[in-house]
Design a protein around this motif. Structure first.
Motif, PDB file in Angstrom:
ATOM      1  N   VAL A  51     -14.048  57.512  -6.870  1.00  0.00           N
ATOM      2  CA  VAL A  51     -15.190  57.760  -7.757  1.00  0.00           C
ATOM      3  C   VAL A  51     -15.516  59.247  -7.800  1.00  0.00           C
ATOM      4  CG1 VAL A  51     -17.661  57.363  -8.069  1.00  0.00           C
ATOM      5  CG2 VAL A  51     -16.154  55.455  -7.474  1.00  0.00           C
ATOM      6  N   GLN A  52     -15.499  59.903  -6.651  1.00  0.00           N
ATOM      7  CA  GLN A  52     -15.767  61.337  -6.615  1.00  0.00           C
ATOM      8  C   GLN A  52     -14.733  62.115  -7.425  1.00  0.00           C
ATOM      9  OE1 GLN A  52     -16.014  62.375  -2.475  1.00  0.00           O
ATOM     10  NE2 GLN A  52     -17.797  61.091  -2.124  1.00  0.00           N
ATOM     11  N   GLN A  53     -13.460  61.718  -7.314  1.00  0.00           N
ATOM     12  CA  GLN A  53     -12.419  62.386  -8.085  1.00  0.00           C
ATOM     13  C   GLN A  53     -12.690  62.267  -9.586  1.00  0.00           C
ATOM     14  OE1 GLN A  53      -9.423  64.028  -7.667  1.00  0.00           O
ATOM     15  NE2 GLN A  53      -9.842  64.339  -5.493  1.00  0.00           N
ATOM     16  N   LEU A  54     -12.965  61.065 -10.046  1.00  0.00           N
ATOM     17  CA  LEU A  54     -13.188  60.847 -11.477  1.00  0.00           C
ATOM     18  C   LEU A  54     -14.434  61.572 -11.970  1.00  0.00           C
ATOM     19  CD1 LEU A  54     -12.218  57.072 -11.562  1.00  0.00           C
ATOM     20  CD2 LEU A  54     -10.990  58.924 -12.717  1.00  0.00           C
ATOM     21  N   GLU A  55     -15.503  61.496 -11.202  1.00  0.00           N
ATOM     22  CA  GLU A  55     -16.741  62.142 -11.632  1.00  0.00           C
ATOM     23  C   GLU A  55     -16.617  63.659 -11.644  1.00  0.00           C
ATOM     24  OE1 GLU A  55     -19.935  60.461  -9.309  1.00  0.00           O
ATOM     25  OE2 GLU A  55     -20.189  58.842 -10.790  1.00  0.00           O
ATOM     26  N   HIS A  56     -15.777  64.203 -10.768  1.00  0.00           N
ATOM     27  CA  HIS A  56     -15.559  65.647 -10.773  1.00  0.00           C
ATOM     28  C   HIS A  56     -15.028  66.125 -12.119  1.00  0.00           C
ATOM     29  CE1 HIS A  56     -14.431  69.644  -9.270  1.00  0.00           C
ATOM     30  NE2 HIS A  56     -13.277  69.475  -9.911  1.00  0.00           N
ATOM     31  N   TRP A  57     -14.236  65.287 -12.779  1.00  0.00           N
ATOM     32  CA  TRP A  57     -13.644  65.668 -14.059  1.00  0.00           C
ATOM     33  C   TRP A  57     -14.483  65.212 -15.245  1.00  0.00           C
ATOM     34  CZ3 TRP A  57     -10.326  69.333 -13.493  1.00  0.00           C
ATOM     35  CH2 TRP A  57      -9.583  69.413 -12.322  1.00  0.00           C
ATOM     36  N   GLY A  58     -15.716  64.794 -15.000  1.00  0.00           N
ATOM     37  CA  GLY A  58     -16.630  64.482 -16.087  1.00  0.00           C
ATOM     38  C   GLY A  58     -16.634  63.033 -16.523  1.00  0.00           C
ATOM     39  N   VAL A  59     -16.032  62.153 -15.725  1.00  0.00           N
ATOM     40  CA  VAL A  59     -16.026  60.724 -16.040  1.00  0.00           C
ATOM     41  C   VAL A  59     -17.176  60.058 -15.280  1.00  0.00           C
ATOM     42  CG1 VAL A  59     -14.693  58.591 -15.987  1.00  0.00           C
ATOM     43  CG2 VAL A  59     -13.531  60.776 -16.357  1.00  0.00           C
ATOM     44  N   HIS A  60     -17.974  59.280 -15.965  1.00  0.00           N
ATOM     45  CA  HIS A  60     -19.146  58.650 -15.364  1.00  0.00           C
ATOM     46  C   HIS A  60     -18.815  57.223 -14.928  1.00  0.00           C
ATOM     47  CE1 HIS A  60     -21.280  62.110 -16.812  1.00  0.00           C
ATOM     48  NE2 HIS A  60     -20.949  61.823 -18.070  1.00  0.00           N
ATOM     49  N   ALA A  61     -19.065  56.929 -13.653  1.00  0.00           N
ATOM     50  CA  ALA A  61     -18.724  55.622 -13.088  1.00  0.00           C
ATOM     51  C   ALA A  61     -19.832  54.612 -13.313  1.00  0.00           C
ATOM     52  CB  ALA A  61     -18.447  55.764 -11.595  1.00  0.00           C
ATOM     53  N   ARG A  62     -19.445  53.378 -13.662  1.00  0.00           N
ATOM     54  CA  ARG A  62     -20.383  52.272 -13.826  1.00  0.00           C
ATOM     55  C   ARG A  62     -19.935  51.138 -12.903  1.00  0.00           C
ATOM     56  NH1 ARG A  62     -22.562  55.891 -15.716  1.00  0.00           N
ATOM     57  NH2 ARG A  62     -23.424  56.187 -17.821  1.00  0.00           N
ATOM     58  N   PRO A  63     -20.753  50.751 -11.927  1.00  0.00           N
ATOM     59  CA  PRO A  63     -20.316  49.757 -10.932  1.00  0.00           C
ATOM     60  C   PRO A  63     -20.242  48.342 -11.482  1.00  0.00           C
ATOM     61  CG  PRO A  63     -22.615  50.360 -10.574  1.00  0.00           C
ATOM     62  CD  PRO A  63     -22.106  51.272 -11.652  1.00  0.00           C
ATOM     63  N   VAL A  64     -19.229  47.625 -11.018  1.00  0.00           N
ATOM     64  CA  VAL A  64     -19.041  46.204 -11.326  1.00  0.00           C
ATOM     65  C   VAL A  64     -18.834  45.493  -9.996  1.00  0.00           C
ATOM     66  CG1 VAL A  64     -17.590  44.494 -12.471  1.00  0.00           C
ATOM     67  CG2 VAL A  64     -18.049  46.697 -13.584  1.00  0.00           C
ATOM     68  N   PRO A  65     -19.547  44.410  -9.729  1.00  0.00           N
ATOM     69  CA  PRO A  65     -19.459  43.775  -8.409  1.00  0.00           C
ATOM     70  C   PRO A  65     -18.087  43.178  -8.110  1.00  0.00           C
ATOM     71  CG  PRO A  65     -20.754  42.427  -9.911  1.00  0.00           C
ATOM     72  CD  PRO A  65     -20.526  43.730 -10.602  1.00  0.00           C
ATOM     73  N   VAL A  66     -17.809  43.087  -6.807  1.00  0.00           N
ATOM     74  CA  VAL A  66     -16.596  42.470  -6.275  1.00  0.00           C
ATOM     75  C   VAL A  66     -17.007  41.267  -5.448  1.00  0.00           C
ATOM     76  CG1 VAL A  66     -14.682  42.782  -4.652  1.00  0.00           C
ATOM     77  CG2 VAL A  66     -15.274  44.614  -6.253  1.00  0.00           C
ATOM     78  N   ASP A  67     -16.291  40.144  -5.606  1.00  0.00           N
ATOM     79  CA  ASP A  67     -16.534  38.983  -4.763  1.00  0.00           C
ATOM     80  C   ASP A  67     -15.215  38.550  -4.116  1.00  0.00           C
ATOM     81  OD1 ASP A  67     -15.110  37.566  -6.691  1.00  0.00           O
ATOM     82  OD2 ASP A  67     -16.883  36.646  -7.590  1.00  0.00           O
ATOM     83  N   ALA A  68     -15.137  37.333  -3.641  1.00  0.00           N
ATOM     84  CA  ALA A  68     -13.950  36.874  -2.922  1.00  0.00           C
ATOM     85  C   ALA A  68     -12.705  36.833  -3.792  1.00  0.00           C
ATOM     86  CB  ALA A  68     -14.203  35.487  -2.327  1.00  0.00           C
ATOM     87  N   ASP A  69     -12.858  36.850  -5.119  1.00  0.00           N
ATOM     88  CA  ASP A  69     -11.724  36.852  -6.040  1.00  0.00           C
ATOM     89  C   ASP A  69     -11.474  38.224  -6.643  1.00  0.00           C
ATOM     90  OD1 ASP A  69     -10.982  34.151  -5.812  1.00  0.00           O
ATOM     91  OD2 ASP A  69     -12.606  33.552  -7.151  1.00  0.00           O
ATOM     92  N   GLY A  70     -12.132  39.252  -6.102  1.00  0.00           N
ATOM     93  CA  GLY A  70     -11.938  40.605  -6.611  1.00  0.00           C
ATOM     94  C   GLY A  70     -12.982  40.986  -7.637  1.00  0.00           C
ATOM     95  N   LEU A  71     -12.632  41.915  -8.500  1.00  0.00           N
ATOM     96  CA  LEU A  71     -13.548  42.408  -9.511  1.00  0.00           C
ATOM     97  C   LEU A  71     -14.063  41.262 -10.387  1.00  0.00           C
ATOM     98  CD1 LEU A  71     -14.499  45.260 -10.846  1.00  0.00           C
ATOM     99  CD2 LEU A  71     -12.775  44.687 -12.572  1.00  0.00           C
ATOM    100  N   VAL A  72     -15.375  41.222 -10.627  1.00  0.00           N
ATOM    101  CA  VAL A  72     -15.974  40.202 -11.493  1.00  0.00           C
ATOM    102  C   VAL A  72     -15.802  40.681 -12.935  1.00  0.00           C
ATOM    103  CG1 VAL A  72     -18.039  38.859 -12.013  1.00  0.00           C
ATOM    104  CG2 VAL A  72     -17.599  39.622  -9.663  1.00  0.00           C
ATOM    105  N   VAL A  73     -14.703  40.295 -13.549  1.00  0.00           N
ATOM    106  CA  VAL A  73     -14.296  40.854 -14.838  1.00  0.00           C
ATOM    107  C   VAL A  73     -15.325  40.583 -15.925  1.00  0.00           C
ATOM    108  CG1 VAL A  73     -12.490  40.823 -16.602  1.00  0.00           C
ATOM    109  CG2 VAL A  73     -11.876  40.665 -14.178  1.00  0.00           C
ATOM    110  N   GLU A  74     -15.984  39.445 -15.853  1.00  0.00           N
ATOM    111  CA  GLU A  74     -16.939  39.113 -16.919  1.00  0.00           C
ATOM    112  C   GLU A  74     -18.109  40.091 -16.984  1.00  0.00           C
ATOM    113  OE1 GLU A  74     -19.701  35.836 -14.552  1.00  0.00           O
ATOM    114  OE2 GLU A  74     -18.024  35.161 -15.801  1.00  0.00           O
ATOM    115  N   ARG A  75     -18.301  40.861 -15.915  1.00  0.00           N
ATOM    116  CA  ARG A  75     -19.399  41.845 -15.902  1.00  0.00           C
ATOM    117  C   ARG A  75     -18.995  43.178 -16.531  1.00  0.00           C
ATOM    118  NH1 ARG A  75     -23.070  40.475 -11.743  1.00  0.00           N
ATOM    119  NH2 ARG A  75     -24.187  42.399 -12.267  1.00  0.00           N
ATOM    120  N   LEU A  76     -17.730  43.317 -16.907  1.00  0.00           N
ATOM    121  CA  LEU A  76     -17.288  44.575 -17.507  1.00  0.00           C
ATOM    122  C   LEU A  76     -17.978  44.848 -18.835  1.00  0.00           C
ATOM    123  CD1 LEU A  76     -13.439  44.511 -16.808  1.00  0.00           C
ATOM    124  CD2 LEU A  76     -15.080  46.179 -15.935  1.00  0.00           C
ATOM    125  N   ALA A  77     -18.243  43.814 -19.597  1.00  0.00           N
ATOM    126  CA  ALA A  77     -18.809  44.002 -20.935  1.00  0.00           C
ATOM    127  C   ALA A  77     -20.124  44.768 -20.894  1.00  0.00           C
ATOM    128  CB  ALA A  77     -19.000  42.648 -21.615  1.00  0.00           C
TER     129      ALA A  77
END
Length: 500
Positions: free
Chosen positions: A217-243
């Motif tokens: 995240v620090q690497q990406l934000e250094h280059w001007g990319v803004h991070a938006r968090p999406v939760p992780v559960d036992a199956d990994g990234l909760v893809v439905e929250r990407l929208a």
């Protein structure tokens, strides 16, 4: 003394496929701590092999490695003798106080006073395959024409790209040829190139895993990319929250999520590819997928959607971060622009190191090294988990048997323990860990991220004992944090994750 009495060596403690590395480490440690003083004679290889009941070749190879490191001399009549008294070696990933200031934020530099280093993501640098690497390096220096030492192809040397294409296809299932790979100086450079590309394209919002790699995240934000968090559960990234993020790209660690250690499920993978099919990009960090201990690693996502995935990995966890060798396999539509950016950043990587790695892979030495490494790391992980289960029965340990770290959470201390304070308290007691809060964007259960790659099995067990005593003290700290927040070396609570 000779044979089994020599240094009280016990071959039963060596991993099944790592006798040479074990013996080299034992002898190196004995030279460092003075048990083998300057001028001391090592047993003849035939005698030591017979008494330890191991192959003589393993002893010969161990002695050769020590000679290459300048620790012993080998003469026909005098035998093999200790050459000099070197400085006491530091654990893998450390630097001495003489060259690293206490305020250094570099993830590989342990602050002064750290005795047990459980920093996640650090491999055992003492197990670097020096003899094999040196053999290939000598061959490269002998055979490489002078013209090869000029400014090279910014995509990377074609010989290495060809070897990587074959290796990635065979081990990770990637659909790529040599002309689809960019050789980079680690995943960090991949993120730098991709981050700048996203900003140029006006797509400067990226979804990231929560919890997820603070360093990425620090690497990406250094280059001007803004991070938006999406939760992780036992199956990994909760893809439905990407929208809800409105992001046009997502950064994921699907084979072994950092730091939770879970694997992105098959259903979530399909959903992720479908999401990306609407003109979006998946950045797949394959940072330690070759370190799976209970089964073959899951395939990469890239083969399912090569036009939608930027796949990246490196040798930082399998060989050494200091090599700064990695690869980026971007979608074809981004390839030319990323090559231009690579040329502008540094004109391309070092040719000699790339040629050595190419030979290392082609000879099969890389695969052999990985097999030995997996045996060692699995043993260390088993030791760590057994110690945690015995000393911290209320803790929750997540993730599959893979990688160089485990995540430990303390649900029974939620609201009563600040894991950043816990990490600071442990550092004062000589144990370096990462607080889970470092990698969170939103609140969650307190926990630690513990690395086991750079510490010995005995050191891991000792560290868990210290952690258990400190956590036990937090049990009576209702309504307050464990201790006053402290900045160890000025940086520990905000220290980035290891460079990828």
């Amino acid at each position: 003394m000779t044979g089994a009495d020599f240094l009280q060596l016990d071959p039963s403690r060596a991993p099944a496929r790592g006798v040479t590395e074990w013996l080299t480490g034992q002898l190196r440690g004995a030279i460092a701590d003075g048990r083998l003083s300057p001028g001391a004679r090592l047993p003849a290889t035939r005698e030591l092999a017979a008494d330890l009941r191991i192959a003589r070749g393993a002893v010969v190879e161990a002695y050769q490695r020590l000679r290459e490191e300048g620790l012993v001399d080998g003469r026909t009549r005098a035998g093999t003798t200790v050459r000099s008294a070197p400085a006491r070696p530091q654990r893998a990933g450390r630097r001495s106080a003489a060259v690293t200031t206490p305020t250094s934020p570099h993830p590989g530099a342990a602050p002064s006073g750290i005795r047990l280093d459980l920093y996640p993501g650090l491999p055992d640098l003492t197990d670097f395959p020096r003899a094999a690497w040196l053999r290939h390096e000598r061959a490269v220096l002998t055979e490489t024409p002078a013209a090869e030492l000029g400014y090279g192809d910014p995509r990377g040397h074609p010989v290495l790209r060809a070897e990587l294409a074959a290796w990635l296809s065979r081990t990770r299932g990637l659909r790529v040829g040599a002309d689809g790979i960019i050789v980079v100086t680690g995943v960090a450079q991949s993120l730098a190139l991709l981050g700048q590309q996203l900003v140029r394209d006006g797509k400067n919002i990226v979804a990231v895993e929560d919890p997820g790699s603070a360093g990425a995240v620090q690497q990406l934000e250094h280059w001007g990319v803004h991070a938006r968090p999406v939760p992780v559960d036992a199956d990994g990234l909760v893809v439905e929250r990407l929208a809800s993020t409105r992001a046009r790209s997502v950064f994921v660690t699907p084979a072994h999520q950092f730091p939770t250690g879970v694997v992105l499920s098959a259903a979530r993978r399909r959903d992720l590819v479908e999401w990306a099919g609407r003109g979006r990009l998946i950045i797949e960090d394959d940072y330690d997928a070759d370190q799976r201990y209970d089964r073959a690693p899951v395939a990469a996502i890239q083969p399912a959607a090569p036009d939608l995935v930027a796949h990246t990995g490196s040798t930082s966890k399998s060989l050494a971060p200091g090599l700064r060798l990695g690869w980026l396999v971007p979608p074809p539509r981004l390839y030319d622009d990323l090559v231009v950016a690579r040329r502008a950043s540094d004109l391309g990587g070092p040719a000699l190191a790339q040629l050595v790695l190419a030979r290392f892979i082609a000879s099969g030495d890389y695969d052999r090294h990985l097999r030995r490494q997996r045996a060692r790391q699995r043993h260390r992980r088993d030791v760590l988990l057994e110690a945690l289960a015995a000393a911290l029965p209320d803790a929750a340990i997540g993730g599959v048997a893979a990688g160089l770290h485990v995540q430990v959470t303390f649900p029974h201390l939620a609201g009563r323990l600040d894991d950043r304070d816990l990490a600071a308290d442990l550092a004062r007691r000589g144990v370096r860990v990462q607080p889970l809060r470092m990698h969170r964007h939103t609140p969650g259960e307190p926990g630690l991220v513990l690395g086991y790659g750079a510490e010995s099995p005995d050191g891991l067990a000792e560290a868990v004992g210290i952690i258990a005593r400190v956590v036990a003290g937090a049990g009576g700290s209702r309504g307050r944090s464990l201790c006053t927040p402290v900045s160890i070396g000025g940086h520990l609570p905000q220290e980035p994750a290891p460079d990828r």
